[in-house]
Structure formats: structure tokens, C-alpha cells
Design a protein around this motif. Structure first.
Motif, PDB file in Angstrom:
ATOM      1  N   HIS A 114       0.851  -1.197   0.000  1.00 61.79           N
ATOM      2  CA  HIS A 114       0.000   0.000   0.000  1.00 61.79           C
ATOM      3  C   HIS A 114       0.884   1.243   0.000  1.00 61.79           C
ATOM      4  O   HIS A 114       2.093   1.154   0.160  1.00 61.79           O
ATOM      5  CB  HIS A 114      -0.899   0.015   1.235  1.00 61.79           C
ATOM      6  N   ASP A 115       0.265   2.422  -0.154  1.00 59.74           N
ATOM      7  CA  ASP A 115       1.024   3.658   0.008  1.00 59.74           C
ATOM      8  C   ASP A 115       1.537   3.725   1.448  1.00 59.74           C
ATOM      9  O   ASP A 115       0.947   3.144   2.360  1.00 59.74           O
ATOM     10  CB  ASP A 115       0.146   4.861  -0.329  1.00 59.74           C
ATOM     11  N   TYR A 116       2.631   4.471   1.661  1.00 61.12           N
ATOM     12  CA  TYR A 116       3.288   4.471   2.976  1.00 61.12           C
ATOM     13  C   TYR A 116       2.448   5.130   4.076  1.00 61.12           C
ATOM     14  O   TYR A 116       2.734   4.954   5.260  1.00 61.12           O
ATOM     15  CB  TYR A 116       4.673   5.147   2.885  1.00 61.12           C
ATOM     16  N   LEU A 117       1.416   5.893   3.692  1.00 64.45           N
ATOM     17  CA  LEU A 117       0.561   6.516   4.711  1.00 64.45           C
ATOM     18  C   LEU A 117      -0.594   5.617   5.154  1.00 64.45           C
ATOM     19  O   LEU A 117      -1.315   5.934   6.100  1.00 64.45           O
ATOM     20  CB  LEU A 117       0.019   7.871   4.206  1.00 64.45           C
ATOM     21  N   TRP A 118      -0.749   4.484   4.453  1.00 66.96           N
ATOM     22  CA  TRP A 118      -1.870   3.586   4.744  1.00 66.96           C
ATOM     23  C   TRP A 118      -1.832   3.078   6.182  1.00 66.96           C
ATOM     24  O   TRP A 118      -2.803   3.196   6.934  1.00 66.96           O
ATOM     25  CB  TRP A 118      -1.820   2.417   3.751  1.00 66.96           C
ATOM     26  N   HIS A 121      -2.315   6.041   8.725  1.00 66.42           N
ATOM     27  CA  HIS A 121      -3.693   6.531   8.848  1.00 66.42           C
ATOM     28  C   HIS A 121      -4.532   5.565   9.696  1.00 66.42           C
ATOM     29  O   HIS A 121      -5.309   5.986  10.559  1.00 66.42           O
ATOM     30  CB  HIS A 121      -4.304   6.691   7.454  1.00 66.42           C
ATOM     31  N   LYS A 122      -4.334   4.258   9.460  1.00 64.05           N
ATOM     32  CA  LYS A 122      -5.054   3.232  10.229  1.00 64.05           C
ATOM     33  C   LYS A 122      -4.827   3.386  11.727  1.00 64.05           C
ATOM     34  O   LYS A 122      -5.707   3.079  12.518  1.00 64.05           O
ATOM     35  CB  LYS A 122      -4.528   1.831   9.826  1.00 64.05           C
ATOM     36  N   MET A 124      -4.307   6.052  13.466  1.00 65.45           N
ATOM     37  CA  MET A 124      -4.630   7.371  14.028  1.00 65.45           C
ATOM     38  C   MET A 124      -5.568   7.258  15.235  1.00 65.45           C
ATOM     39  O   MET A 124      -6.426   6.389  15.274  1.00 65.45           O
ATOM     40  CB  MET A 124      -5.319   8.230  12.963  1.00 65.45           C
ATOM     41  N   PRO A 125      -5.398   8.178  16.193  1.00 69.97           N
ATOM     42  CA  PRO A 125      -6.279   8.169  17.366  1.00 69.97           C
ATOM     43  C   PRO A 125      -7.736   8.441  16.975  1.00 69.97           C
ATOM     44  O   PRO A 125      -8.002   9.196  16.044  1.00 69.97           O
ATOM     45  CB  PRO A 125      -5.728   9.313  18.225  1.00 69.97           C
ATOM     46  N   GLY A 126      -8.653   7.801  17.693  1.00 68.03           N
ATOM     47  CA  GLY A 126     -10.066   8.105  17.547  1.00 68.03           C
ATOM     48  C   GLY A 126     -10.459   9.230  18.499  1.00 68.03           C
ATOM     49  O   GLY A 126      -9.618   9.747  19.244  1.00 68.03           O
ATOM     50  N   GLN A 161       2.869  15.421   0.324  1.00 69.82           N
ATOM     51  CA  GLN A 161       1.829  14.458   0.712  1.00 69.82           C
ATOM     52  C   GLN A 161       1.620  14.443   2.227  1.00 69.82           C
ATOM     53  O   GLN A 161       0.485  14.387   2.709  1.00 69.82           O
ATOM     54  CB  GLN A 161       2.221  13.055   0.224  1.00 69.82           C
ATOM     55  N   ASP A 164      -0.163  17.674   3.305  1.00 68.42           N
ATOM     56  CA  ASP A 164      -1.593  17.580   2.963  1.00 68.42           C
ATOM     57  C   ASP A 164      -2.321  16.655   3.942  1.00 68.42           C
ATOM     58  O   ASP A 164      -3.422  16.965   4.406  1.00 68.42           O
ATOM     59  CB  ASP A 164      -1.775  17.029   1.533  1.00 68.42           C
ATOM     60  N   MET A 168      -5.292  17.684   6.580  1.00 66.67           N
ATOM     61  CA  MET A 168      -6.594  17.022   6.617  1.00 66.67           C
ATOM     62  C   MET A 168      -6.901  16.540   8.029  1.00 66.67           C
ATOM     63  O   MET A 168      -8.017  16.709   8.531  1.00 66.67           O
ATOM     64  CB  MET A 168      -6.591  15.873   5.608  1.00 66.67           C
ATOM     65  N   LEU A 169      -5.907  15.955   8.687  1.00 72.46           N
ATOM     66  CA  LEU A 169      -6.126  15.463  10.052  1.00 72.46           C
ATOM     67  C   LEU A 169      -6.512  16.603  10.990  1.00 72.46           C
ATOM     68  O   LEU A 169      -7.475  16.489  11.744  1.00 72.46           O
ATOM     69  CB  LEU A 169      -4.856  14.790  10.592  1.00 72.46           C
TER      70      LEU A 169
END
Lengths: 280, 280
Positions: A114-118, A121-122, A124-126, A161, A164, A168-169
């Protein structure tokens, strides 16, 4: 005994400027042995860190109840810079219910597919959570840039990237706090030698660290470039002079505490229907 | 019997222009009953779709072996526009090993606790995979925009966030193919009535669809705004005239097939050590 300094240090002095002025930032202008947040007395500083850790627990509890925000703390730094020690020292008192730590290693085969941010992102804190990254997506620029596995164009693309992504976060309620733990080459030498000599620390030693140490100058250069390109208005970097472990914890705990306080956290308003309710 | 048209239709005629010329795009200029990809003969078209589905299976197999790319197919459209039918008709022959479908529903509490792209990013195809989205992150702009749950500023912010996100994906090897299934209000009326009247279709009917149908004009307007803002060079939208189900499948299958062919997929080069190896 030295007196506590009369005025608080200015955080902005320890953050590379965003935008056009970024090019003026030089990492070597920052002394790894500096202790701007110190009272001048180590025992007082240690006590202050302990007090801050308790304060952070209270704020984290409030963050969890409030649920309007999420908090990401990024810890970056060379080997032995003190990332594990920061997690231990600063977040020792908070509840594992609302604070998660992720230590990033080399990607798995699925992650590389996958892309390296995949995977980032998964993780990330809720809502209401704090997630602490021990290393981060910044390794996906630093390591391939230093080893010249990716071109300067791809490095620049990744900076964009990441900016950006972090924008967004933040626009969606995540507070992004990024710390670069800044130690000297001499301090790293001492700490690596300690790891070799102390049987209780030897498990942390890896021959790979010695290889990476040979690239010290390249990494400092890559860090400087990264700090210039990705210290943004929405997610600035803070450079932490980290030769002193106590100062490192004191500074990071203070910055995190102050950032949480600025959120003006509050317990959610009660349901009006509950007013005056007496449990029988 | 009508002859197949002598020249292939131009895909660009069915894609809103990117950049400054986007404002000239009007959704109502596109006739939902048009059949630009049709031969003029329904039986021929049905056979062509079947042939394309088999061709897609071969290409998907090659994509899976090649592993240099990932493919995201986004299907958007109002209720009854034919999203499920497209999945069934176009991807009927491909292997579930390499093709995944995600039908997006209202977010769960955990998903609402993160940014709206969190669950989307998690579901992205890995190397060599095709993922088909039945609805997508675009619902997170359309629905709140039409119902005025978010301001025009936040709508614009999400357009930018989505464009940045999709650019990052394409830069990291994901081909993003977005289809807007365009039907007329009259065709939707017919299809909803069929769902009510046919016991085998009634399970698909929801009273919610009737409510959403009342907002038809608002949704068309929201779609037009979205298509103008998010049809980019790296991830253009294709508007599919979809009153005819056969034409819809024919057009989408052709566009996906052509896009896969452009990737110049190939089986990975063999390990030279294996040359001439004879299995004993």
C-alpha cells in the motif's frame, strides 16, 4: 541552588518557521545540551516532570470524556535520542484506555503493498484518544532519502503528501504535536557505549545502530531538510534539546500539557432530562 | 440490425474538464438515455459485455502477478442508478482473490470518531488488487451538503482534502477510476416502482429512498458541484449514461479494460537462476 528562570521560554524559538522563512532554519544552531525549560536544579526538574505527568493524566481523562478532539504525538530522533524514555517519563501516569503507543518498524509485505501513509492513517487516534508515535511516517522520507533509494523529486512529493495529510487530520479535529529529539553525536556515542557495557541495556543494542551512526552527517542534513519542509502552521515541529533526559521530558510534558489546555476541554453537557434525577 | 458505429466514442467527452474549465460543465447537458458506446444492437452489446468481463479477468490476473499497481473503481449514483448491477455485470468473471467490493453504509461510532477518510484509506487495494467501491467518500460530501449539515466552506475543504488524498494515492501507484452512474428522474421512478411491485426486488426497497427522491434536484446540483471540483487530471470522473443497463455495463467495462491495458502490465521477470531448471 540556581533559581528557576524568571520568564518562561518561548516555544516559537524552538520551532522551525513555516513557509518562506523555513530556509533560514539550521539544525546546528540548536544546542543539544541546552536546557531552556530547566529551573537550573535537577531535583526540582524531576519533581516538575512528575507533577506534569499527573496533570497530563487529568487532561487525558477530560479529553476522553469530551470526545471533540484526537491527539497525535510524534517522537522522532536518531537512535538513543530518548524516544522510549519520553514515552515512559511523560505518559507514565496516563491511562492505557485513552493513550496508545505505536512503535514503527520496517513495513510488512502487506504494508509495502500500500502507500506508505496507509498503515499510519489506520493507527490514528479516535475521538478522545492520544496516540504516541515512536518513529513515524517521517521515517519513510528520512531513511530512503539518506540511502538514496528515492530521488529528490520523490522526497519533495512526500513532504507535500505528508503536509496535505496532516492538514486534513487537523481540519478534522486531530491535534498534531511533533517533537524532534535532538542529541549530539558525542551523546549518542556515550549512550551506545553504555548499551554495550551494561548487561541490562545490551538488548537494546543493535549492530545496525553502528552502521546508521556512520551516516550521522547525512541524517542531520536530511532532518534539517525535513524540518524546513514539514513544519507547518497546522502541525509545527518542536526541536527538543535532549542531551539531558530530564530536560527532554520536562520540555515535552510542558508543551503537550499547554497544547491540551488550549483546547479548552470540558465534560460534555449533561442531558437536561437527567437534571435532578435521583437514583432510587 | 444497426451497424456498430464506425468510430469509437471519445472518453474525454464524458469527463468534466479539470481545472479552470470545470465551471463550464453542466450535468444536465448529459442525456442519461444516450448510448455512445452501443453498437445499436442490444444482443451484440450484451455479448460484448460478456466478452469484456472475460477480458477483465485476464487483465486482473496479470495485474495480480505484476504487483506494480493497485486499482480503485468508484461507483457513485443516486438510488437505483445501477451500482450493484455494475458490480455484477462487469466484475462477474474476475477472481474474488484479487477483486474486492466494499459497499459503504452510514459510518459506525468508531468510524465517526475518526476523520471521514480513515475508513476509506483502510479499505484501499493492496499491490495487484482491484477494489470496487459501491458508494464512497463522496457520500461524505453529498449527503451533508444536500442536508446542509456542513457549511459551504467545509464542502470546499472536503473537495480539497479528497483531491489531495487521491493525488497521493495515484502518486503511490493506485489507478483511480471514478464513475458517476447518471439516470433520469423518470427512470428512477420506474425502477423504484418495480422494486415495490416485484416480490423478488422488494427487499431492496426502502422508504428512505422515497425521502431522498424528494431531494432529486438538490442532489443533481450537489453532484454537478462535486463533479466540477473533483474531476482532476490524476483522478477524472466519467459520467455514464445509465438509463440503459446494458450500455452502462458496456461503457464501464470498456473504460476499465482500456485503463488496465494502458498500464502495460506484464508478468514479473523470472529469476535468472531458474533459467533452464528442470523439475526432477
Amino acid at each position: 541552588m540556581a533559581k528557576p528562570s524568571s520568564r518562561a521560554p518561548a516555544l516559537a524559538d524552538w520551532q522551525p518557521p513555516a513557509g518562506k522563512r523555513a530556509a533560514s532554519f539550521r539544525l546546528k544552531d540548536i544546542d543539544p545540551a541546552a536546557k531552556p525549560w530547566s529551573s537550573g536544579d535537577k531535583a526540582l526538574d524531576v519533581a516538575a516532570v512528575e507533577k506534569l505527568a499527573v496533570e497530563l493524566d487529568g487532561l487525558q481523562n477530560l479529553l476522553y470524556a469530551d470526545r471533540r478532539f484526537k491527539v497525535l504525538v510524534v517522537l522522532q530522533g536518531t537512535d538513543t535520542a530518548g524516544k522510549d524514555g519520553t514515552v515512559r517519563g511523560v505518559f507514565a501516569r496516563t491511562s492505557p484506555l485513552g493513550v496508545h503507543t505505536v512503535g514503527w518498524k520496517a513495513p510488512t509485505e502487506e504494508e509495502r503493498g500500500h502507500d506508505y501513509l496507509w498503515r499510519i492513517h489506520k493507527a490514528m487516534p479516535g475521538a478522545g484518544e492520544i496516540t504516541v508515535f515512536n518513529r513515524s511516517h517521517y521515517e519513510d522520507v528520512l531513511v530512503p532519502a539518506v540511502n538514496q533509494w528515492i530521488s529528490a523529486d520523490v522526497v519533495a512529493q512526500r513532504y507535500r503528501q505528508i503536509n496535505d495529510f496532516e492538514r486534513m487530520l487537523t481540519e478534522n479535529g486531530t491535534l498534531v504535536l511533533k517533537f524532534m529529539l535532538h542529541i549530539s553525536a558525542e551523546e549518542q556515542r556515550t549512550r551506545l557505549q553504555e548499551r554495550l557495557d551494561d548487561p541490562a541495556k545490551r538488548w537494546k543494542f543493535s549492530m545496525g545502530d553502528v552502521e546508521v551512526r556512520k551516516q550521522w552527517a547525512d541524517y542531520q542534513k536530511a532532518y534539517q531538510s525535513l524540518l524546513r519542509a514539514t513544519s507547518t502552521e497546522w502541525a509545527p515541529w518542536t526541536i527538543v534539546p535532549a542531551d539531558s533526559k530530564t530536560h527532554r521530558n520536562l520540555m515535552i510534558a510542558t508543551v503537550v500539557r499547554d497544547a491540551l489546555k488550549k483546547l479548552k476541554l470540558r465534560y460534555p453537557p449533561g442531558d437536561p432530562a437527567l437534571k435532578g434525577l435521583v437514583i432510587a
